[in-house]
Design an enzyme around this catalytic site. Structure first.
Site, PDB file in Angstrom:
ATOM      1  N   GLU A  45       0.765  -0.863   0.338  1.00 52.22           N
ATOM      2  CA  GLU A  45       0.087  -0.126   0.083  1.00 52.22           C
ATOM      3  C   GLU A  45       0.781   0.814   0.092  1.00 52.22           C
ATOM      4  O   GLU A  45       0.550   2.037  -0.624  1.00 52.22           O
ATOM      5  CB  GLU A  45      -0.897  -0.152   0.802  1.00 52.22           C
ATOM      6  N   CYS A 217     -24.610   1.673 -14.544  1.00 57.73           N
ATOM      7  CA  CYS A 217     -23.078   2.548 -15.064  1.00 57.73           C
ATOM      8  C   CYS A 217     -24.665   3.552 -15.217  1.00 57.73           C
ATOM      9  O   CYS A 217     -24.699   3.940 -16.132  1.00 57.73           O
ATOM     10  CB  CYS A 217     -22.441   2.459 -15.538  1.00 57.73           C
TER      11      CYS A 217
END
Length: 300
Positions: A45, A217
């Site tokens: 990360e 969407c």
């Protein structure tokens, strides 16, 4: 629609297709394997912030081979973290990861904590990284909002092409509303939406034909209206102080002993910008000045 608002589509109808797509198409990345553990997830990360996977992979493998646990990194000088960071860019991340490793060693017996609050209390750990580690390493239920996830939610749920330049409270509220209720499924959703944004719902040349939720969407159904918000920030590098800083650090990374000012002067012709970049590196703790006009990576 110009603001992030709650989706009109029931969140549950998005979960199965996105997670199902992820089950079939997720990349086999080392930090996703069980043996990576929480430390491997945390290292990934830090490295993946503003840096593509292809550049991170070799450095990640070398880092974990050298420092398989936080205590291994904490025992080394911070300059070694900067050296091993290589050309990943934004090297202050290396110092922050080193600081987090020291705190983990001192406060948590060398094990990356699992509680979100404890993660957030570590130096160099912000809301995103704490949520990501808690979710990906420990399977907890958190909204994990990186650039890719924010773009997926902006398009699928809010009908806009791009999210705002900085994460907003409305985005966080939307992300929480979209989270599955079960911890394990929520963690899978977090990883799946991130992968969808990285591979399909990309910033440019999105591939709606491959998207498992293209039929739902909001942006596609609205005809893909063009971005109406503030101009998106571009990434420039050539000729910037960032480039000068990178060249100065490269000299110091390659040297195992302190280097003279003359060696640094040789990498950039413009003296004012070079001095400004070097002063910035010293101020950021990335370079340690010594007597006699010499410099090295920090030892403490």
């Amino acid at each position: 629609m110009t603001a992030m608002t709650a989706t009109q589509t029931p969140p549950a109808s998005l979960h199965s297709p996105v997670i199902g797509w992820f089950d079939q198409h997720a990349r086999d990345l080392p930090w996703r394997r069980p043996e990576a553990g929480a430390w491997g997830v945390m290292v990934s990360e830090f490295m993946l912030q503003q840096t593509p996977v292809s550049r991170v992979l070799p450095v990640y493998e070398q880092w974990l081979a050298r420092w398989p646990r936080p205590a291994d990194l904490a025992a080394e000088p911070p300059g070694e973290a900067v050296r091993a960071w290589g050309r990943l860019g934004y090297p202050r991340r290396a110092l922050r990861l080193h600081g987090a490793a020291q705190a983990i060693t001192e406060r948590h017996g060398g094990d990356v904590p699992s509680e979100h609050g404890q993660l957030l209390a570590l130096p160099g750990i912000g809301e995103y990284t704490a949520a990501a580690v808690a979710s990906f390493a420990y399977g907890q239920r958190h909204a994990v909002l990186d650039t890719n996830v924010r773009r997926v939610f902006a398009r699928a749920a809010s009908g806009i092409q791009y999210p705002p330049n900085a994460t907003t409270a409305a985005e966080r509220k939307l992300a929480r509303a979209l989270l599955p209720e079960e911890d394990e499924r929520a963690a899978r959703w977090a990883a799946a939406t991130m992968e969808l944004g990285a591979l399909v719902c990309t910033a440019k040349n999105e591939d709606c034909n491959r998207c498992p939720i293209s039929g739902q969407c909001a942006w596609r159904l609205a005809g893909k209206p063009a971005h109406q918000g503030p101009p998106r920030r571009g990434q420039t590098y050539a000729g910037t102080d960032r480039q000068v800083r990178g060249r100065l650090l490269a000299v110091l990374r390659d040297a195992m002993t302190p280097v003279p000012q003359s060696a640094l002067d040789a990498v950039w012709d413009e003296p004012v910008q070079r001095a400004r970049a070097l002063d910035g590196l010293v101020a950021d703790g990335l370079v340690e000045p010594l007597a006699g006009g010499q410099y090295r990576l920090p030892l403490s």
